[in-house]
Enzyme design. Structure first.
Site, PDB file in Angstrom:
ATOM      1  N   LYS A  14       0.832  -1.213   0.000  1.00  8.85           N
ATOM      2  CA  LYS A  14       0.000   0.000   0.000  1.00  8.85           C
ATOM      3  C   LYS A  14       0.864   1.259   0.000  1.00  8.85           C
ATOM      4  O   LYS A  14       0.622   2.174  -0.764  1.00  8.85           O
ATOM      5  CB  LYS A  14      -0.931   0.031   1.233  1.00  8.85           C
ATOM      6  CG  LYS A  14      -1.909  -1.120   1.308  1.00  8.85           C
ATOM      7  CD  LYS A  14      -2.920  -0.931   2.450  1.00  8.85           C
ATOM      8  CE  LYS A  14      -2.300  -0.890   3.831  1.00  8.85           C
ATOM      9  NZ  LYS A  14      -1.644  -2.158   4.245  1.00  8.85           N
ATOM     10  N   ARG A  88      -9.478   0.506   9.237  1.00  5.23           N
ATOM     11  CA  ARG A  88      -8.968  -0.829   9.508  1.00  5.23           C
ATOM     12  C   ARG A  88      -9.969  -1.661  10.293  1.00  5.23           C
ATOM     13  O   ARG A  88      -9.634  -2.749  10.762  1.00  5.23           O
ATOM     14  CB  ARG A  88      -7.705  -0.697  10.336  1.00  5.23           C
ATOM     15  CG  ARG A  88      -6.426  -1.105   9.602  1.00  5.23           C
ATOM     16  CD  ARG A  88      -5.297  -0.821  10.548  1.00  5.23           C
ATOM     17  NE  ARG A  88      -4.079  -1.470  10.305  1.00  5.23           N
ATOM     18  CZ  ARG A  88      -3.046  -0.909   9.671  1.00  5.23           C
ATOM     19  NH1 ARG A  88      -3.163   0.266   9.104  1.00  5.23           N
ATOM     20  NH2 ARG A  88      -1.915  -1.544   9.592  1.00  5.23           N
ATOM     21  N   ARG A 127      11.957  -6.383   5.227  1.00  2.00           N
ATOM     22  CA  ARG A 127      11.646  -5.010   4.810  1.00  2.00           C
ATOM     23  C   ARG A 127      12.538  -3.969   5.497  1.00  2.00           C
ATOM     24  O   ARG A 127      12.740  -4.016   6.701  1.00  2.00           O
ATOM     25  CB  ARG A 127      10.170  -4.748   5.144  1.00  2.00           C
ATOM     26  CG  ARG A 127       9.694  -3.370   4.781  1.00  2.00           C
ATOM     27  CD  ARG A 127       8.205  -3.362   4.660  1.00  2.00           C
ATOM     28  NE  ARG A 127       7.535  -3.201   5.937  1.00  2.00           N
ATOM     29  CZ  ARG A 127       6.245  -2.891   6.058  1.00  2.00           C
ATOM     30  NH1 ARG A 127       5.496  -2.724   4.975  1.00  2.00           N
ATOM     31  NH2 ARG A 127       5.694  -2.761   7.235  1.00  2.00           N
ATOM     32  N   ARG A 163      11.340  -1.675  10.866  1.00  2.00           N
ATOM     33  CA  ARG A 163      10.297  -1.324  11.835  1.00  2.00           C
ATOM     34  C   ARG A 163      10.278  -2.332  12.987  1.00  2.00           C
ATOM     35  O   ARG A 163      10.393  -3.530  12.762  1.00  2.00           O
ATOM     36  CB  ARG A 163       8.930  -1.315  11.136  1.00  2.00           C
ATOM     37  CG  ARG A 163       8.669  -0.004  10.442  1.00  2.00           C
ATOM     38  CD  ARG A 163       7.438  -0.037   9.588  1.00  2.00           C
ATOM     39  NE  ARG A 163       6.249  -0.592  10.232  1.00  2.00           N
ATOM     40  CZ  ARG A 163       5.045  -0.543   9.698  1.00  2.00           C
ATOM     41  NH1 ARG A 163       4.866   0.063   8.526  1.00  2.00           N
ATOM     42  NH2 ARG A 163       4.009  -1.069  10.301  1.00  2.00           N
ATOM     43  N   ARG A 174       0.006  -9.323  13.577  1.00  2.00           N
ATOM     44  CA  ARG A 174      -0.593  -8.250  12.754  1.00  2.00           C
ATOM     45  C   ARG A 174      -1.451  -8.850  11.630  1.00  2.00           C
ATOM     46  O   ARG A 174      -2.507  -8.315  11.296  1.00  2.00           O
ATOM     47  CB  ARG A 174       0.500  -7.364  12.151  1.00  2.00           C
ATOM     48  CG  ARG A 174       1.079  -6.376  13.156  1.00  2.00           C
ATOM     49  CD  ARG A 174       2.392  -5.805  12.679  1.00  2.00           C
ATOM     50  NE  ARG A 174       2.286  -4.969  11.508  1.00  2.00           N
ATOM     51  CZ  ARG A 174       3.281  -4.789  10.633  1.00  2.00           C
ATOM     52  NH1 ARG A 174       4.439  -5.391  10.787  1.00  2.00           N
ATOM     53  NH2 ARG A 174       3.096  -3.993   9.610  1.00  2.00           N
TER      54      ARG A 174
HETATM   55  P1  AMP Z   1       0.922   0.477   9.163  1.00  2.00           P
HETATM   56  O1  AMP Z   1       2.074   1.369   8.928  1.00  2.00           O
HETATM   57  O2  AMP Z   1      -0.288   0.884   8.375  1.00  2.00           O
HETATM   58  O3  AMP Z   1       1.271  -0.985   8.987  1.00  2.00           O
HETATM   59  O4  AMP Z   1       0.497   0.660  10.708  1.00  2.00           O
HETATM   60  C1  AMP Z   1       1.383   0.318  11.748  1.00  2.00           C
HETATM   61  C2  AMP Z   1       0.626   0.182  13.059  1.00  2.00           C
HETATM   62  O5  AMP Z   1      -0.022   1.419  13.373  1.00  2.00           O
HETATM   63  C3  AMP Z   1      -0.500  -0.841  13.043  1.00  2.00           C
HETATM   64  O6  AMP Z   1      -0.033  -2.172  13.301  1.00  2.00           O
HETATM   65  C4  AMP Z   1      -1.396  -0.319  14.163  1.00  2.00           C
HETATM   66  O7  AMP Z   1      -0.848  -0.602  15.444  1.00  2.00           O
HETATM   67  C5  AMP Z   1      -1.303   1.181  13.952  1.00  2.00           C
HETATM   68  N1  AMP Z   1      -2.344   1.668  13.007  1.00  2.00           N
HETATM   69  C6  AMP Z   1      -2.162   2.186  11.754  1.00  2.00           C
HETATM   70  N2  AMP Z   1      -3.333   2.523  11.189  1.00  2.00           N
HETATM   71  C7  AMP Z   1      -4.294   2.193  12.094  1.00  2.00           C
HETATM   72  C8  AMP Z   1      -5.712   2.276  12.100  1.00  2.00           C
HETATM   73  N3  AMP Z   1      -6.412   2.735  11.041  1.00  2.00           N
HETATM   74  N4  AMP Z   1      -6.362   1.838  13.209  1.00  2.00           N
HETATM   75  C9  AMP Z   1      -5.704   1.364  14.284  1.00  2.00           C
HETATM   76  N5  AMP Z   1      -4.370   1.240  14.332  1.00  2.00           N
HETATM   77  C10 AMP Z   1      -3.656   1.653  13.256  1.00  2.00           C
END
Ligand code: AMP
Length: 221
Positions: A14, A88, A127, A163, A174
């Site tokens: 994404k 999400r 990654r 990360r 996740r």
């Molecule tokens: P991402 O970079 O999108 O993979 O997000 C990393 C982490 O941020 C996720 O594993 C969640 O802990 C938190 N996070 C990101 N977007 C959301 C969302 N829309 N709702 C809840 N937690 C989020």
């Protein structure tokens, strides 16, 4: 207008696709993961609270992320946006629906990027992300070529890091959280006639080309 959501599991690509679409279609890219990581890096109260959930691979509470997105969508601007990593969960999608209808900005499409679980585990484990430009690379599939960072002064290379939540134990959690809480949004948006599906296991260019066929042309083109 282009008002889009990129929907897909962690590791589906994404962020990579969003960065390219942002530049080509002049979209505002809103990634809740990036906004949360920025709050963590700044050490704000919200960042400290969010980090506990993020490190555990859990979703940050809806009120926090919904507030962040609402604030940015209501802040004026072109109304051309690409949401990445939000919504999400069904409650987040309902909250988004209410916000967009208050603003008179209905969604154009929800682009769902499909990738198998085995492939996601492989991708997330290797990654590496640049702290400056945000591009992501992969030890095996997309190694960093060593070229200057586009966000640097032209001489600096990318500043790569892994990360915390890309550790193997957290990755698997996740992905389960995605299956349970986020995957129901596929049917949610399909039933509203907004879902467009693309195959995320193709090359980055091919995935991009599939996505572009679903983006409405700007007015006057
Ligand atoms: P991402 O970079 O999108 O993979 O997000 C990393 C982490 O941020 C996720 O594993 C969640 O802990 C938190 N996070 C990101 N977007 C959301 C969302 N829309 N709702 C809840 N937690 C989020």
């Amino acid at each position: 207008m282009a008002r889009l959501i990129l929907l897909g599991p962690p590791g589906a690509g994404k962020g990579t696709q969003a960065e390219r679409l942002r530049a080509e279609f002049d979209l505002v890219h809103l990634a809740t993961g990036d906004l949360l990581r920025a709050a963590v890096a700044e050490g704000t109260d919200l960042g400290r609270e969010a980090k506990r959930y993020m490190d555990a691979g859990e979703l940050v509470p809806d009120a926090v992320v919904v507030g962040m997105i609402r604030e940015r969508l209501s802040g004026g601007g072109s109304g051309r946006f690409l949401l990445d990593g939000f919504p999400r969960s069904v409650p987040q999608a309902d909250a988004l629906d209410r916000t967009l209808s208050d603003l008179g900005m209905p969604l154009d499409a929800v682009i769902s990027i499909a990738v198998s679980r085995e492939e996601l585990v492989r991708r997330l484990a290797g990654r590496w992300i640049c702290r400056r430009c945000g591009r992501s690379f992969h030890e095996v599939f997309n190694p960093y070529p060593g070229t200057p960072c586009p966000s640097g002064d032209g001489t600096e290379t990318c500043d790569l890091y892994q990360r915390d939540d890309d550790r193997p134990e957290t990755v698997s959690h996740r992905l389960s959280v995605y299956e349970e809480q986020t995957a129901p949004l596929i049917d949610y948006y399909r039933s509203r006639g907004l879902l467009r599906e693309v195959d995320g296991e193709r090359t980055t260019d091919e995935v991009h080309d599939q996505i572009v066929t679903h983006i409405p042309a700007p007015p006057g083109s």
